[in-house]
Design an enzyme around this catalytic site. Structure first.
Site, PDB file in Angstrom:
ATOM      1  N   GLY A 276    -116.566  23.412 -29.551  1.00  0.00           N
ATOM      2  CA  GLY A 276    -117.336  22.190 -29.775  1.00  0.00           C
ATOM      3  C   GLY A 276    -117.048  21.130 -28.739  1.00  0.00           C
ATOM      4  O   GLY A 276    -117.606  21.137 -27.644  1.00  0.00           O
TER       5      GLY A 276
ATOM      6  N   HIS B  93    -104.893  17.229 -30.947  1.00  0.00           N
ATOM      7  CA  HIS B  93    -104.947  16.017 -31.755  1.00  0.00           C
ATOM      8  C   HIS B  93    -103.827  16.131 -32.786  1.00  0.00           C
ATOM      9  O   HIS B  93    -103.609  17.206 -33.352  1.00  0.00           O
ATOM     10  CB  HIS B  93    -106.312  15.947 -32.444  1.00  0.00           C
ATOM     11  CG  HIS B  93    -106.638  14.642 -33.089  1.00  0.00           C
ATOM     12  ND1 HIS B  93    -106.022  13.446 -32.746  1.00  0.00           N
ATOM     13  CD2 HIS B  93    -107.539  14.316 -34.067  1.00  0.00           C
ATOM     14  CE1 HIS B  93    -106.537  12.469 -33.473  1.00  0.00           C
ATOM     15  NE2 HIS B  93    -107.438  12.967 -34.283  1.00  0.00           N
TER      16      HIS B  93
ATOM     17  N   ASP C   9    -104.627   7.430 -30.827  1.00  0.00           N
ATOM     18  CA  ASP C   9    -105.968   7.989 -30.655  1.00  0.00           C
ATOM     19  C   ASP C   9    -106.962   7.392 -31.640  1.00  0.00           C
ATOM     20  O   ASP C   9    -108.063   6.966 -31.251  1.00  0.00           O
ATOM     21  CB  ASP C   9    -105.908   9.511 -30.820  1.00  0.00           C
ATOM     22  CG  ASP C   9    -107.188  10.185 -30.386  1.00  0.00           C
ATOM     23  OD1 ASP C   9    -107.498  10.134 -29.185  1.00  0.00           O
ATOM     24  OD2 ASP C   9    -107.888  10.759 -31.242  1.00  0.00           O
TER      25      ASP C   9
END
Length: 347
Positions: free
Chosen positions: A36, A121, A205
């Site tokens: 993705g 992440h 983030d």
């Protein structure tokens, strides 16, 4: 390396060249799970850099078709997710945060001793009480987080440049986690690598995405554009003064040599105004940023993301919100302005 008087651990491509990264990972099979946002850029860069990489993706999906179009061969370098995990020694878990939660029961059974679980992440691990993602103790758990989109990572790679990334080690079960994570960071096309941990990565983030990278910048754009339009300026003028000049002229100067250098290369009138007004804008925004960071640290932003992105009608709702942006006068004006850029008109 010293950053503003603070020492940080940094790894450069000169210190850790690509040849060394290839040697470290020569016996590894890297499975990029998900195609993705980050999957295409990272997997294609790894492939072009000479690593043994395969892609795992749901068959008969748009992402599967995109992977095929990018040269991944079904049955050779492109597999269903579970088959790719079975073949891998390093699993790069690059599905969306919501999809990671959904797929975790299937993924974890392939995390046999000595393998590595890689994230881009810190979300899943930092909020493990909410996500349920708890890796076994006998695998390495590592992170490379490029500071930009997968599209930017790939574009800069093709230009012979690199996108800076953070790296982190949550769990070193093999004693090789550091070499593995740095080699992967070099392999995916990082400019340089700076050390963090999973919690700091996700806190910074989530704050950045909601702040200066996306949320705050759109809010500031919208506010200035509205004031200019309310005072009789045309859409073209308002857009050019709000966004076009910033993105096409000034931000490249900031990227090149910093904000002070950009100021020095603007008119004295612009300098004076910027120096007088930046602190009032800072003071106005500071309470919002403090509230935002507190919401991130409390896990509230993570829970909102999990709850919203797990809804069956999530995509439809997202498209409606994006449509509101896309069809606003400001971004309609932007589409017209972009079409008039010289490089577009020559095509």
């Amino acid at each position: 390396m010293n950053f503003g008087g603070v020492e940080e651990n940094v790894v450069t491509r000169e210190e850790f060249p690509l040849e060394k990264a290839r040697e470290i990972l020569k016996d590894e099979t890297i499975a990029v799970i998900g195609y993705g946002v980050q999957g295409p850029g990272q997997s294609l860069n790894l492939r072009d850099n000479g690593f043994n990489v395969i892609v795992g993706q749901r068959k008969n999906s748009k992402s599967w078709d995109k992977a095929v179009a990018d040269g991944w061969v079904p049955g050779e370098t492109l597999f269903e997710i579970e088959e790719a995990c079975k073949r891998a020694t390093i699993i790069q878990y690059l599905l969306s945060d919501a999809a990671q939660i959904e797929m975790w029961p299937k993924i974890k059974q392939y995390l046999t001793p000595g393998k590595a679980l890689y994230f881009s992440h810190g979300f899943a691990i930092t909020y493990k009480e909410r996500t349920g993602i708890v890796p076994p103790k006998d695998v390495d758990v590592i992170l490379i987080a490029p500071k930009g989109s997968g599209t930017s990572l790939r574009r800069l790679f093709l230009e012979g440049r690199g996108l800076n990334s953070s790296y982190a080690i949550f769990q070193d079960a093999t004693g090789r986690a550091f070499d593995r994570v740095i080699a992967l960071g070099i392999g995916v096309g990082s400019g340089y690598l700076f050390e963090t941990d999973f919690k700091r990565e996700v806190y910074s983030d989530l704050t950045g995405e909601r702040g200066t990278l996306m949320g705050a910048i759109q809010g500031i754009f919208a506010a200035q554009y509205q004031v200019l339009r309310e005072n009789g300026h045309t859409p073209s003028e308002a857009f050019n003064e709000t966004i076009e000049e910033l993105t096409q002229s000034l931000m490249p100067l900031v990227a090149e040599n910093g904000m002070d250098w950009m100021y020095a290369n603007c008119s004295t009138t612009a300098q004076r105004g910027a120096l007088d007004w930046w602190k009032p804008f800072r003071d106005a925004a500071l309470p919002v940023f403090k509230k935002l960071y507190a919401e991130v640290a409390a896990g509230n932003e993570a829970q909102r993301s999990i709850d919203t992105n797990s809804k069956p009608d999530y995509r439809a709702g997202l498209e409606q919100e994006l449509k509101e942006l896309r069809e606003s006068e400001m971004w309609q004006a932007g589409e017209a302005v972009r079409a008039l850029r010289p490089e577009r008109s020559k095509k």
